[in-house]
Enzyme design. Structure first.
Site, PDB file in Angstrom:
ATOM      1  CE  LYS A 137     -43.618  64.132   6.985  1.00 48.19           C
ATOM      2  NZ  LYS A 137     -44.866  64.628   7.585  1.00 48.19           N
ATOM      3  CE  LYS A 155     -52.419  56.130   5.213  1.00 49.86           C
ATOM      4  NZ  LYS A 155     -52.643  55.465   6.484  1.00 49.86           N
ATOM      5  CD  GLU A 190     -52.041  55.790  -4.177  1.00 48.47           C
ATOM      6  OE1 GLU A 190     -53.071  56.360  -3.790  1.00 48.47           O
ATOM      7  OE2 GLU A 190     -50.892  56.094  -3.763  1.00 48.47           O
ATOM      8  CE  LYS A 191     -46.403  55.865 -13.461  1.00 42.47           C
ATOM      9  NZ  LYS A 191     -45.988  54.802 -14.412  1.00 42.47           N
ATOM     10  CG  HIS A 215     -43.862  64.643   1.891  1.00 43.55           C
ATOM     11  ND1 HIS A 215     -44.098  63.337   2.271  1.00 43.55           N
ATOM     12  CD2 HIS A 215     -44.677  65.390   2.667  1.00 43.55           C
ATOM     13  CE1 HIS A 215     -45.007  63.315   3.220  1.00 43.55           C
ATOM     14  NE2 HIS A 215     -45.372  64.555   3.485  1.00 43.55           N
ATOM     15  CE  LYS A 269     -48.265  54.720  -1.205  1.00 42.78           C
ATOM     16  NZ  LYS A 269     -48.695  56.142  -1.112  1.00 42.78           N
ATOM     17  NE  ARG A 273     -49.786  61.734  13.584  1.00 44.71           N
ATOM     18  CZ  ARG A 273     -48.720  62.253  12.990  1.00 44.71           C
ATOM     19  NH1 ARG A 273     -48.323  63.487  13.292  1.00 44.71           N
ATOM     20  NH2 ARG A 273     -48.044  61.571  12.076  1.00 44.71           N
TER      21      ARG A 273
END
Length: 462
Positions: free
Chosen positions: A250, A128, A213-214, A221, A171, A304
């Site tokens: 999801k 990431k 990150e913030k 999304h 993360k 992918r």
């Protein structure tokens, strides 16, 4: 628009594809291969030996015990199966080994074709921190936060959080699937969150590297689908909204994302295409963003095929799986960006074998199956009456997709399709989905990635 079919390479690099996956995505890939005139090899574990879908392949091989680690994740067994059957290419589907750079590299070293991007691109986007650095270089908007790993220094960690501004999210650099992340609302919880996430990252992903990150409060999304060939051509096929999530997984996806103007999304799509060119990407892929207050923030790229690719297929008219196979054969894309035109609205529901209230997996034999039919209705599945749902794998058993001229019409079609769908013998999330599609806020498109969790807390069991 028809699927891209190239004419510049009369002698493709392979004529047999080994499908290194199972269930509905294995069936989907197999259908695309056969429509392209390619032979298929299907592998399975001992738990899937009786699956009817395997018998449509030219070869159906059992490669190991039910445990995924000893079958669908066993790289040596898959490569041996390819060698024994003469397969020239391997399609990983999604999940399992689909984003494993070492698997793509092993396939290439064996002289076979990996139907996916180069191992180097998988490695870059799988990290990431490296992915964020590459996106910044390509002009893709990213979430506020440094493009480098968090050090061990407590002072530097505190200073980084202070500069970003609370709340922040910690993360794992190698994370995914909703794991390896923690939200921190203030300094008093910061170091504990870092320690816990670092330990989880080390255990789950083999790397303790973290970044910060913030944390956006009410984002949606949004995804952008790309397809690239090996000749420098790249296009994006519109956008999707995947905000309806439970525990970062999801549940419902739709295309296009409602309420986002073309002049807002188009520059982001073009930046994604440029990023693909810069990293030498070939194949299909998805850029995932958080969208808040009219601004996009890159979070990751999936290198992918996505579970939700059908909503883009039905709106763009492009067969994404065929395109993926075609570019893996070294062929040129048959169309450019000016020819991509997305029409209507599409929605996908993930049908899972799980209790609709507790969401615990439900294994067992399907006694009765009735699938919806009609204009604008599509079901991607591998199940049938008498099929035994295994406890060993993901609970996804079908995808229900609808397409209509508008979002309200698509919602109405989905309601009818959900009402008509019947699966007896096991528990499924159908009652939960039926209730969700009666929700007023969802119907108006007034949701973010946190909405479903709040909705579930307020909902009484059905």
């Amino acid at each position: 628009m028809s699927a891209p079919v190239a004419t510049d390479m009369p002698n493709p690099r392979f004529d047999t594809v080994l499908i290194a996956n199972r269930g509905e995505i294995a069936v989907r890939i197999q259908r695309a291969c056969h429509e392209l005139g390619l032979r298929t090899v299907m592998i399975c574990s001992e738990a899937d030996k009786s699956a009817e879908y395997g018998h449509a392949a030219e070869h159906f091989l059992c490669i190991g015990p039910p445990s995924a680690a000893k079958s669908y994740l066993n790289q040596d067994a898959i490569l041996l199966a390819a060698k024994l059957t003469g397969a020239g290419a391997i399609h990983p589907g999604y999940g399992f080994l689909s984003e494993k750079a070492s698997f793509a590299d092993a396939i290439a070293r064996a002289g076979l074709v990996f139907i996916g991007p180069p191992a180097s691109a998988i490695a870059t986007m799988g990290d990431k921190i490296a992915a964020k650095r590459a996106m910044i270089a390509a002009g893709v908007p990213c979430v506020p936060g440094p493009d480098e790993a968090l050090p061990d220094s407590r002072d530097v960690v505190e200073r980084t959080a202070r500069e970003i501004g609370y709340p922040v999210i910690i993360k794992a650099a190698g994370g995914g699937g909703g794991r390896g992340m923690r939200v921190v609302s203030g300094r008093e919880h910061l170091h504990e969150a870092v320690a816990l996430t670092r330990a989880e990252a080390r255990q789950a992903f083999g790397s303790a590297e973290l970044y910060m990150e913030k944390f956006l409060q009410h984002p949606r999304h949004i995804e952008i689908q790309v397809v690239c060939d090996s000749h420098g051509n790249a296009v994006w096929l519109g956008h999707r909204d995947c905000s309806m999530q439970r525990r970062h997984q999801k549940v419902v996806e739709e295309a296009p994302a409602p309420g986002i103007a073309a002049d807002v999304i188009d520059p982001v799509g073009q930046a994604c295409v440029e990023a693909c060119r810069q990293i030498g990407y070939c194949g299909v892929g998805t850029f995932e963003f958080l969208y808040e207050d009219g601004r996009f923030y890159f979070i990751e790229m999936n290198t992918r095929l996505q579970v939700e690719h059908p909503v883009t297929e039905t709106t763009s008219g492009v067969d994404i799986v065929k395109a993926q196979i075609s570019v893996a054969q070294g062929r040129l894309l048959e169309f450019d960006q000016t020819e991509v035109e997305c029409k209507g609205h599409s929605i996908e529901c993930r049908i899972n074998a799980e209790d609709p209230n507790s969401f615990l997996p439900s294994a067992g034999t399907i006694e009765t199956l009735s699938l919806p039919e009609g204009s604008g209705v599509r079901v991607d599945t591998h199940i049938h009456a008498g099929y035994r749902v295994s406890p060993y794998y993901d609970s996804l058993i079908a995808k229900l997709i609808v397409h209509a001229d508008s979002r309200p019409a698509a919602i109405a079609t989905m309601r009818e399709a959900l009402a008509a769908m019947r699966i007896d013998g096991i528990s499924t999330n159908l009652p939960f989905l039926r209730a969700l599609f009666e929700d007023e806020a969802f119907g108006h498109g007034e949701t973010d990635i946190h909405y479903l969790e709040h909705w579930l807390k307020q909902r009484r069991p059905t």
